[in-house]
Design a protein around this motif. Structure first.
Motif, PDB file in Angstrom:
ATOM      1  N   UNK A  19     -27.454  -1.959 -33.602  1.00  0.00           N
ATOM      2  CA  UNK A  19     -26.181  -1.799 -32.706  1.00  0.00           C
ATOM      3  C   UNK A  19     -26.159  -2.861 -31.199  1.00  0.00           C
ATOM      4  N   UNK A  20     -25.524  -4.133 -31.765  1.00  0.00           N
ATOM      5  CA  UNK A  20     -25.337  -5.133 -30.721  1.00  0.00           C
ATOM      6  C   UNK A  20     -24.819  -4.593 -29.399  1.00  0.00           C
ATOM      7  N   UNK A  21     -25.651  -4.996 -28.041  1.00  0.00           N
ATOM      8  CA  UNK A  21     -25.242  -4.668 -26.966  1.00  0.00           C
ATOM      9  C   UNK A  21     -25.193  -6.038 -25.979  1.00  0.00           C
ATOM     10  N   UNK A  22     -24.087  -6.279 -25.817  1.00  0.00           N
ATOM     11  CA  UNK A  22     -24.065  -7.684 -24.994  1.00  0.00           C
ATOM     12  C   UNK A  22     -24.904  -7.721 -23.656  1.00  0.00           C
ATOM     13  N   UNK A  23     -25.305  -6.743 -23.148  1.00  0.00           N
ATOM     14  CA  UNK A  23     -26.055  -6.589 -21.913  1.00  0.00           C
ATOM     15  C   UNK A  23     -27.321  -7.116 -22.266  1.00  0.00           C
ATOM     16  N   UNK A  24     -27.719  -6.502 -23.309  1.00  0.00           N
ATOM     17  CA  UNK A  24     -29.147  -6.758 -23.919  1.00  0.00           C
ATOM     18  C   UNK A  24     -29.401  -7.889 -24.624  1.00  0.00           C
ATOM     19  N   UNK A  25     -28.267  -8.612 -25.072  1.00  0.00           N
ATOM     20  CA  UNK A  25     -28.452  -9.970 -25.899  1.00  0.00           C
ATOM     21  C   UNK A  25     -28.292 -10.877 -24.794  1.00  0.00           C
ATOM     22  N   UNK A  26     -27.530 -10.698 -23.824  1.00  0.00           N
ATOM     23  CA  UNK A  26     -27.572 -11.623 -22.421  1.00  0.00           C
ATOM     24  C   UNK A  26     -28.953 -11.697 -21.745  1.00  0.00           C
ATOM     25  N   UNK A  27     -29.422 -10.748 -21.866  1.00  0.00           N
ATOM     26  CA  UNK A  27     -30.900 -10.493 -21.035  1.00  0.00           C
ATOM     27  C   UNK A  27     -31.948 -11.301 -21.918  1.00  0.00           C
ATOM     28  N   UNK A  28     -31.778 -10.886 -23.328  1.00  0.00           N
ATOM     29  CA  UNK A  28     -32.966 -11.753 -24.384  1.00  0.00           C
ATOM     30  C   UNK A  28     -32.510 -13.020 -24.243  1.00  0.00           C
ATOM     31  N   UNK A  29     -31.074 -13.544 -24.395  1.00  0.00           N
ATOM     32  CA  UNK A  29     -30.875 -14.996 -24.353  1.00  0.00           C
ATOM     33  C   UNK A  29     -31.321 -15.831 -23.177  1.00  0.00           C
ATOM     34  N   UNK A  30     -31.428 -15.052 -22.132  1.00  0.00           N
ATOM     35  CA  UNK A  30     -31.791 -15.856 -20.501  1.00  0.00           C
ATOM     36  C   UNK A  30     -33.287 -15.728 -20.794  1.00  0.00           C
ATOM     37  N   UNK A  31     -33.881 -14.610 -21.144  1.00  0.00           N
ATOM     38  CA  UNK A  31     -35.182 -14.647 -21.204  1.00  0.00           C
ATOM     39  C   UNK A  31     -36.077 -15.716 -22.153  1.00  0.00           C
ATOM     40  N   UNK A  41     -30.261 -14.058 -33.211  1.00  0.00           N
ATOM     41  CA  UNK A  41     -29.633 -12.550 -33.606  1.00  0.00           C
ATOM     42  C   UNK A  41     -29.969 -12.161 -34.762  1.00  0.00           C
ATOM     43  N   UNK A  42     -30.089 -13.071 -35.811  1.00  0.00           N
ATOM     44  CA  UNK A  42     -30.567 -12.606 -37.167  1.00  0.00           C
ATOM     45  C   UNK A  42     -31.723 -11.848 -37.256  1.00  0.00           C
ATOM     46  N   UNK A  43     -32.739 -12.366 -36.612  1.00  0.00           N
ATOM     47  CA  UNK A  43     -34.160 -11.946 -36.326  1.00  0.00           C
ATOM     48  C   UNK A  43     -34.041 -10.261 -35.772  1.00  0.00           C
ATOM     49  N   UNK A 138     -47.016   1.755 -26.888  1.00  0.00           N
ATOM     50  CA  UNK A 138     -45.926   1.684 -27.793  1.00  0.00           C
ATOM     51  C   UNK A 138     -45.812   0.173 -28.509  1.00  0.00           C
ATOM     52  N   UNK A 139     -45.559   0.118 -29.674  1.00  0.00           N
ATOM     53  CA  UNK A 139     -45.441  -1.038 -30.312  1.00  0.00           C
ATOM     54  C   UNK A 139     -44.183  -1.021 -31.099  1.00  0.00           C
ATOM     55  N   UNK A 140     -43.451  -2.139 -30.830  1.00  0.00           N
ATOM     56  CA  UNK A 140     -42.003  -2.320 -31.576  1.00  0.00           C
ATOM     57  C   UNK A 140     -41.986  -3.804 -31.956  1.00  0.00           C
ATOM     58  N   UNK A 141     -41.445  -3.949 -33.137  1.00  0.00           N
ATOM     59  CA  UNK A 141     -41.192  -5.505 -33.258  1.00  0.00           C
ATOM     60  C   UNK A 141     -40.136  -6.003 -33.758  1.00  0.00           C
ATOM     61  N   UNK A 142     -39.073  -5.541 -33.360  1.00  0.00           N
ATOM     62  CA  UNK A 142     -37.548  -6.149 -33.275  1.00  0.00           C
ATOM     63  C   UNK A 142     -37.466  -7.178 -32.022  1.00  0.00           C
ATOM     64  N   UNK A 143     -37.545  -8.255 -32.213  1.00  0.00           N
ATOM     65  CA  UNK A 143     -37.730  -9.453 -31.214  1.00  0.00           C
ATOM     66  C   UNK A 143     -36.658 -10.239 -31.246  1.00  0.00           C
ATOM     67  N   UNK A 144     -36.330 -11.065 -30.102  1.00  0.00           N
ATOM     68  CA  UNK A 144     -35.397 -11.971 -30.179  1.00  0.00           C
ATOM     69  C   UNK A 144     -35.791 -13.347 -30.416  1.00  0.00           C
ATOM     70  N   UNK A 145     -37.053 -13.638 -30.718  1.00  0.00           N
ATOM     71  CA  UNK A 145     -37.392 -14.973 -31.431  1.00  0.00           C
ATOM     72  C   UNK A 145     -38.688 -14.643 -31.989  1.00  0.00           C
ATOM     73  N   UNK A 146     -38.918 -15.798 -33.047  1.00  0.00           N
ATOM     74  CA  UNK A 146     -40.437 -15.834 -33.654  1.00  0.00           C
ATOM     75  C   UNK A 146     -41.436 -15.433 -32.795  1.00  0.00           C
ATOM     76  N   UNK A 147     -42.202 -14.608 -33.031  1.00  0.00           N
ATOM     77  CA  UNK A 147     -43.573 -14.507 -32.612  1.00  0.00           C
ATOM     78  C   UNK A 147     -44.679 -14.609 -33.482  1.00  0.00           C
ATOM     79  N   UNK A 148     -45.694 -15.476 -33.236  1.00  0.00           N
ATOM     80  CA  UNK A 148     -46.532 -15.821 -34.319  1.00  0.00           C
ATOM     81  C   UNK A 148     -47.747 -14.360 -34.545  1.00  0.00           C
TER      82      UNK A 148
END
Length: 270
Positions: A19-31, A41-43, A138-148
């Protein structure tokens, strides 16, 4: 009377819909851009969307009915939440009875976050201000960028662990928690901890060098598939069996990012 393990719960959360959330997307993009990366966003969309909030709810549902009500709640995570702006530790405090004076998260320490959380809980009990402590890993793997660590090699699974510690006697007493800046010293330290210890078991995470375990020592090797949850999940699942078979349990793993080794020793009050 020392702090000891009283109960534990484990959850492998079901996948949820993106469920896309503009606040979360903006936070992740800035980070991500702060560190020279680019939001993928595909990831994000293809991930299982296993939020810390849902994991906390499922874990509390999995606790035994007679579980203690904690007065301190620590949430440990090596990877960010699906929604990183939520204060899930405070919500977990509410779910576990609402009596915790302090609820907070330990992050940015890799798999060492859970060890730090346990160290904090044990230290707080020694001040006399805490009688029961909840540690959520807690461990969740839905991330905004590739993580090795997550995306290369053996995939990391979404999972949650909740451990309750309370004053009492028996197996699961928190004896010590240690950090070794150089994992090269792990073999010598494990030898020191197990030499002469009553009925010891060494529990190694996926990144622990098998050669570091003392020859002849009983060992439980946690298979790949977890980052910060691995040894803690094993502890929650095996606590009853280990309490029957062993008097000393040493949990250890080495963070693949930093090469730092972490150890936690649980014993038995007699």
């Amino acid at each position: 009377m020392a702090l000891r393990l009283q109960a534990g719960a484990v959850v492998t959360p079901p996948a949820e819909t993106y469920e896309p959330d503009e606040t979360v997307l903006r936070y992740n993009r800035d980070l991500v851009e702060l560190f020279g990366g680019k939001l993928d966003e595909d990831l994000l969309r293809s991930g299982p969307q296993a939020s810390h909030t849902r994991m906390a709810e499922l874990l509390v549902e999995g606790l035994p009915a007679d579980a203690v009500t904690p007065d301190l709640v620590v949430l440990a995570a090596a990877l960010p939440d699906v929604n990183p702006v939520r204060a899930v530790s405070a919500y977990l405090g509410l779910l576990t009875g609402g009596r915790a004076d302090q609820c907070f998260s330990v992050t940015e320490q890799g798999l060492g976050a859970a060890y730090t959380g346990l160290r904090i809980g044990a230290a707080h009990e020694r001040t006399g201000r805490s009688a029961a402590f909840a540690l959520a890993v807690l461990e969740q793997t839905t991330l905004p960028a590739h993580d090795p660590v997550v995306h290369d090699g053996e995939p990391v699974r979404d999972a949650g662990v909740l451990l309750l510690f309370a004053r009492g006697e028996g197996f699961g007493e928190v004896v010590s928690v240690e950090r070794l800046a150089d994992a090269g010293g792990l073999a010598a330290r494990l030898a020191e901890l197990t030499d002469g210890a009553p009925r010891p078991l060494v529990v190694t995470g996926p990144w622990t060098d098998p050669e570091a375990v003392p020859a002849g020592a009983a060992v439980h090797r946690v298979p790949p598939g977890g980052y910060c949850t691995s040894v803690w999940r094993a502890l929650a699942e095996e606590q009853a069996a280990w309490g029957e078979a062993y008097d000393t349990v040493v949990l250890c793993d080495t963070d693949p990012r930093s090469g730092t080794a972490h150890l936690a020793v649980l014993g038995r009050t007699r």
